[in-house]
Design a protein around this motif. Structure first.
Motif, mmCIF file in Angstrom:
data_model
loop_
_atom_site.group_PDB
_atom_site.id
_atom_site.type_symbol
_atom_site.label_atom_id
_atom_site.label_comp_id
_atom_site.label_asym_id
_atom_site.label_seq_id
_atom_site.Cartn_x
_atom_site.Cartn_y
_atom_site.Cartn_z
ATOM 1 N N VAL A 1 47.052 101.469 56.943
ATOM 2 C CA VAL A 1 46.877 100.192 56.257
ATOM 3 C C VAL A 1 48.204 99.703 55.693
ATOM 4 O O VAL A 1 48.547 98.516 55.787
ATOM 5 C CB VAL A 1 45.820 100.325 55.141
ATOM 6 C CG1 VAL A 1 45.705 99.017 54.356
ATOM 7 C CG2 VAL A 1 44.480 100.696 55.732
ATOM 8 N N ASN B 1 49.153 102.937 45.898
ATOM 9 C CA ASN B 1 49.184 101.838 46.865
ATOM 10 C C ASN B 1 50.282 100.833 46.518
ATOM 11 O O ASN B 1 51.020 100.368 47.399
ATOM 12 C CB ASN B 1 47.832 101.126 46.898
ATOM 13 C CG ASN B 1 46.698 102.035 47.328
ATOM 14 O OD1 ASN B 1 46.915 103.049 47.990
ATOM 15 N ND2 ASN B 1 45.488 101.694 46.938
ATOM 16 N N GLN C 1 41.211 92.833 52.691
ATOM 17 C CA GLN C 1 40.421 93.960 52.195
ATOM 18 C C GLN C 1 39.000 93.907 52.749
ATOM 19 O O GLN C 1 38.437 92.843 52.989
ATOM 20 C CB GLN C 1 40.384 93.965 50.671
ATOM 21 C CG GLN C 1 39.513 92.883 50.054
ATOM 22 C CD GLN C 1 39.334 93.055 48.563
ATOM 23 O OE1 GLN C 1 39.613 94.102 48.006
ATOM 24 N NE2 GLN C 1 38.855 92.003 47.904
ATOM 25 N N ASN D 1 38.847 99.677 54.182
ATOM 26 C CA ASN D 1 40.226 99.915 53.766
ATOM 27 C C ASN D 1 40.479 99.654 52.288
ATOM 28 O O ASN D 1 41.626 99.686 51.850
ATOM 29 C CB ASN D 1 41.181 99.041 54.592
ATOM 30 C CG ASN D 1 40.924 97.549 54.403
ATOM 31 O OD1 ASN D 1 40.263 97.126 53.466
ATOM 32 N ND2 ASN D 1 41.446 96.746 55.313
ATOM 33 N N GLU E 1 40.130 101.315 49.588
ATOM 34 C CA GLU E 1 40.770 102.368 48.797
ATOM 35 C C GLU E 1 42.283 102.361 48.950
ATOM 36 O O GLU E 1 43.007 102.643 47.990
ATOM 37 C CB GLU E 1 40.217 103.735 49.218
ATOM 38 C CG GLU E 1 40.814 104.896 48.414
ATOM 39 C CD GLU E 1 40.264 106.239 48.853
ATOM 40 O OE1 GLU E 1 40.723 107.279 48.319
ATOM 41 O OE2 GLU E 1 39.379 106.253 49.738
ATOM 42 N N HIS E 2 42.778 102.017 50.133
ATOM 43 C CA HIS E 2 44.210 102.091 50.394
ATOM 44 C C HIS E 2 44.916 100.740 50.340
ATOM 45 O O HIS E 2 46.140 100.691 50.351
ATOM 46 C CB HIS E 2 44.459 102.720 51.771
ATOM 47 C CG HIS E 2 43.928 104.116 51.895
ATOM 48 N ND1 HIS E 2 44.522 105.197 51.274
ATOM 49 C CD2 HIS E 2 42.838 104.602 52.549
ATOM 50 C CE1 HIS E 2 43.836 106.292 51.553
ATOM 51 N NE2 HIS E 2 42.811 105.962 52.322
ATOM 52 N N ASP F 1 40.770 102.389 57.766
ATOM 53 C CA ASP F 1 41.646 102.782 56.662
ATOM 54 C C ASP F 1 42.898 103.504 57.148
ATOM 55 O O ASP F 1 43.640 104.067 56.348
ATOM 56 C CB ASP F 1 40.885 103.670 55.682
ATOM 57 C CG ASP F 1 40.385 104.958 56.339
ATOM 58 O OD1 ASP F 1 40.419 105.037 57.585
ATOM 59 O OD2 ASP F 1 39.960 105.870 55.608
#
Length: 338
Positions: A198, A112, A279, A283, A285-286, A195
């Protein structure tokens, strides 16, 4: 016989070779250095006093916090303090590389972080083009209005930016309400709690917030371009687009290259404010970059020691990247940055 005839000649009273004046003789043939006068010393002290507050701020906020790195060697508990916490040595650093779960999570975080950084590099020419086009606006009032409107978002906090985004793009926001009233959609579109895309969404908000601010330096560089270059090109029949392509753009490239090389050292520093406010559970995780991950581990996860260890590794990598950028700058420009 004249005193100026004969060889070898010497300056009378100095014993110096020809062409050497008395001032040069006193300073060792121009190689010596004059002692600073009292006025020069007072000016130097005054200038140092002007710089001193900024040096103190840099020390307090940049170097003094490095004392907190010692918590990475302890199982730090804020309630017990450093004296009451157990010394664990390099346990937290070993955990970063020994746990498969930790490695997988850290790998996603680094993906990321690097993705956002490289997207920033890919769009780093946009402020250059924006500054060139802005400089071509002949109406002064219109140019000042555009520059002001594009610079103001830089001074808006990310909390307010998210409030604007939520008002516009939430499931009950203005965009979904308008599309539903026009009969274009029956189910609200999920712009924020998804997600998908993003990275591109975060890039779009960053560009909106920082494009005008990033163009200021290039506008200043355009002012420093020699007007004779433009006059010569006009005499040769160049139009406005050719002036931009063959004079303005190449003249801005040295400034752009220096800023690009310097940004390499900050490739792991994306900040956390933007990603923190955007956040959510969909989303996370990404959107979780390294700075936000350190915050989530240290503060939200109540593991300050592990968060400190992550921050230390990030600082070491950033310093290494800075040194590499310095070598690149020396090879490209012939002079080093530091």
């Amino acid at each position: 016989m004249s005193l100026t005839q004969g060889a070898p000649q010497e300056v009378l009273g100095t014993g110096a070779p020809p062409g050497t004046g008395p001032a040069e003789s006193r300073t060792g043939g121009g190689r010596g250095r004059r002692r600073p006068t009292p006025s020069h010393r007072r000016t130097s002290r005054s200038m140092f006093l002007f710089v001193l507050p900024f040096l103190v701020l840099a020390f307090v906020f940049s170097y003094l916090p490095l004392l907190g790195w010692v918590t990475a060697l302890y199982d730090y508990k804020p309630a017990l303090g450093l004296g009451g916490s157990d010394f664990v040595g390099l346990q937290w650093f070993e955990m970063l590389f020994s746990s498969q779960t930790q490695l997988r999570q850290t790998g996603q975080v680094m993906a990321n972080t690097l993705a956002m950084s490289f997207l920033g590099f890919a769009t780093s020419l946009l402020p250059v083009f924006f500054a060139i086009l802005l400089n071509e606006i002949r109406a002064t009032w219109f140019r000042n209005a555009v520059q002001t409107l594009t610079t103001l978002p830089n001074f808006i906090s990310w909390v307010l930016v998210y409030m604007i985004a939520f008002s516009l793009f939430s499931t009950s926001g203005l965009v979904n309400t308008t599309l539903h009233d026009w009969g274009l959609i029956t189910v609200p579109m999920r712009f924020l709690d998804t997600d998908q895309h993003v990275w591109l969404t975060m890039l779009a908000w960053s560009l909106w917030k920082g494009l005008g601010w990033g163009a200021i330096l290039y506008l200043a560089a355009i002012v420093g371009i020699d007007p004779a270059l433009y006059e010569s090109a006009r005499i040769d029949g160049a139009n406005r687009f050719q002036l931009m392509r063959y004079i303005t753009f190449p003249q801005l490239m040295p400034t752009y290259v220096v800023l690009l090389i310097l940004s390499i050292a900050n490739i792991l520093n994306n900040g956390m404010e933007q990603y923190y406010v955007f956040q959510n559970a969909f989303n996370k995780e990404h959107i979780q970059v390294l700075d936000l991950y350190v915050y989530n581990v240290g503060i939200t996860g109540n593991s300050i020691s592990l968060g400190t260890a992550l921050s230390m590794l990030k600082s070491v990598i950033s310093v290494a990247l800075l040194m590499a950028a310095n070598v690149i700058a020396k090879r490209i420009r012939g002079t080093s940055i530091i």
